[in-house]
Design an enzyme around this catalytic site. Sequence first.
Site, PDB file in Angstrom:
ATOM      1  N   ASN A 216       0.830  -1.270   0.015  1.00  0.00           N
ATOM      2  CA  ASN A 216      -0.108   0.156  -0.085  1.00  0.00           C
ATOM      3  C   ASN A 216       0.787   1.191   0.121  1.00  0.00           C
ATOM      4  OD1 ASN A 216      -2.323  -1.549   0.177  1.00  0.00           O
ATOM      5  ND2 ASN A 216      -2.700  -1.287   2.225  1.00  0.00           N
ATOM      6  N   ARG A 537     -10.587  -4.707 -14.349  1.00  0.00           N
ATOM      7  CA  ARG A 537      -9.875  -5.659 -13.918  1.00  0.00           C
ATOM      8  C   ARG A 537     -10.214  -6.850 -14.000  1.00  0.00           C
ATOM      9  NH1 ARG A 537      -5.985  -1.938 -11.322  1.00  0.00           N
ATOM     10  NH2 ARG A 537      -6.976  -0.336 -10.092  1.00  0.00           N
ATOM     11  N   HIS A 597     -15.380   2.789 -15.098  1.00  0.00           N
ATOM     12  CA  HIS A 597     -15.158   2.281 -14.013  1.00  0.00           C
ATOM     13  C   HIS A 597     -16.434   1.346 -13.559  1.00  0.00           C
ATOM     14  CE1 HIS A 597     -14.303   2.131  -9.239  1.00  0.00           C
ATOM     15  NE2 HIS A 597     -13.339   1.563  -9.876  1.00  0.00           N
TER      16      HIS A 597
END
Length: 855
Positions: A216, A537, A597
């Site tokens: 992260n 994705r 998205h």
Amino acid sequence: MAVRAGRRLVLSTSEREQLAAWAARGGRQAVRAEIILASAEGRPDAMVAGKAGVSRATVAKWRTRFAAARLAGLRDAPRPGTPRKITEEQVREVLARTLGEPPPAGRDHWTTRTMAAATGLSQSAVSRIWRSARVDPERHVPGGTGDNEGVSVEQDLVRRNGRTRRAATEPGLPAGRFLDREESWLRFNQRVLELAEDENVPLLERVRFLSIFASNLDEFFMVRVAGRIRRMATGLPVEGASGLAPGQILANTLETARELSVRHAECFGNVVLPALVEHGIEILRWKELSAAEQDDLHRLFRERIYPVLTPLLVDPAHPFPYISGLSLSLAVMIADARTGATMFARVKVPPLLPRFLTVAKRRFVPLEDVIAAHLTELFAGLDILEHHVFRVTRTRDLEVDEDVTEDLMQSLERELQKRRFEPAVRLEVEDSISSDVLDKLVTELGIDHRAVYHLPAPLDLSGLSVIADEDLPQLKYPPFVPSESALPQDTDIFTTLARQDVLVHHPYDSFTTSVERLIDAAAADPGVLAIKQTLYRTSDTSTIVDALIDAAEAGKQVVVVVELKARFDERANISWARKLEEAGCHVVYGIVGLKTHCKMALVVREESDGTLRRYCHIGTGNYHPTTARLYEDFGLLTAERTVGEDATDLFNHLTGYSRKSAYRRFLVAPAGLRAGLLERIEQQVARHARGERSRIQLKCNAIIDEAVIDALYRASIAGVPVDLWVRGICGLRPQIPGLSETIRVRSVLGRFLEHSRIYAFGHADDPGSEAWIGSADLMHRNLDRRVEALVRVTDPAQQAELRALIDLAMDEGTASWWLSGDGTWTRHHLDPDGNQLRDLQQHLIARRRARPADG
């Protein structure tokens, strides 16, 4: 012994002001400026060197250069090679025209075409300047009106409908009401670290959380810190909504990240590593290995490692090598006894080899230790004086000018090749590194000394995922098998959906037997005429992609909207796009200037009576079978007519050219989603004013949009109860008297990544109450720069399920983190007697096992 002070420098007022400006800007010149400013105060060279993080020789060098040439002596001499194609004067001209001059007659903002004509630059050069400076010409319009040539449909609608984000100076609301975005994200990663520190979490899961924290933080530096440094370098004001100065935000960010990085390393070395040893798992250094183990590694080095190593020497004939981002390297100081020369060399740790090498069963050694033990073989005949491990982080934002790029896929491929050469934004070094070697690295990399992190070895703990994958079930979360009861397995899926909507909750409900089943069935069903799907994705072995290919090869019309710019998945998505195109699928890349998205699939099927029916899936998560087992998400499977009509309209909008902005059961960004949410918040305020029940419940990954936050503040001032379940960034300050007293903010982290978005307004049995799910977080990028979709859930039982989930997360008996008005997150996971509070995710696992099949 007295410390000898350096010779005091005398500065003029103008010199002092210029040095202060350089020091605030960051970078190599900041270090030099701080050296001169400190020397001017008469501080000893050793003290100046320690504060600046450089050697005393470096302090002496820049003092000497300043004494000889004043400010000009602190600037780098021009390097040989091809000069910059875009000069600083050209950059300033473009930005000055964009921000200060009205666009040409007949235009309502500057475009790459009009700016290129005005400045003599190429359109691509203009676009690069705007992207580097993070300037959106549509939001910086000094004046002028006209048509909308060059403006995307969505952005035009946003502007004409007044849906741009609000300024921080909203009338009636106090300044300083927004928390800093960067610090809020770092506090999210701190919550991840707290899970690694928790002794009640299974040991190998703690190891995994350490790995997640490191990964992260890598991404944070590559994107957020890099972007902030780049914007500051332009000299443009880049104040955040928090009101802090840009330099202060950067300083706070780097210091907080440093504190967390040290805490992360200490958790691994002092707590988790000894616990692993107690359970028979050892991560050893070279000297801790047995002679037999070292002999085995000698052979491994000669056979598998040595052939792929490339030691690079730095001398007048060999310039300092390029250090790729996120790669581990060894900085080696070597001496030639014959000539007396001392030289610097760099050895890259091969990224394709395992981060931790297996020595024996559950005994590991860092790869860099093995390389370091064999440096004499790499530098035969030379003396190894010292060696240290270091790691560089670079920016990884893509810059693609869609206005002038005809083939987005090829352009992205070129940008991916260029990623390796982006500026350095962080340098991690072993805490044992010498000042001379560190000074060499800092100088050559041009890194801000504040972004140099001294950490105990080993560096790059993202590689701990290999350790976390060890087959030791007793040290992990209990096994979990998703429920297959969301859809009757003995009934055709089209028959089920024709009868009722189905709400699936992953990973508690199986992705395979619900979403993948729909696409598989559509590919095989002879009555299906068309399949349309968005892919943001997906996995390397995606059964959904395989099903789409099968459908295309069977003669069905298959349309796939692939988002090539999904961050860090660009290369994989390019590969999938080519594979789909080769199979005969119609592949499109969405709308110029916007990321696609939304998570949406549409199946058009001819029924037995000859009519056409549309079957849809609208989700909050990606069509990714691997992450569907790790991410918490919702999805609505439905054959309801208005959802099908909305999905058809939106797909036509994505694949064609449409000004569609009004939908039936959808809220779509960027044209209408923010406005739709604001309208519903205001409706709850109006209900409360009429003495009726009111309530707002939101679950999302992040909330930083000022317009939405201000609307929630006004709702709270009016007395509306507001519950926010936010996994990550939150820019809202809750529980502030007179501003947000009725707002509660909670965060839940655990085994699964909380990823779904739920927006609920009113009580379940109130007239006009609504619950929505979808892909959008409450961030500028989601509401302004992406195509997002929320769908309204109309089934009362499903609405109740969504509301009950948020109620459960907000319940004081559920383990969670609570946000206070000063930005502090406090973990509440134990009751007054020290017993564990309810684990929300484990509770849902147990409850799902007992759920009967829908329908």
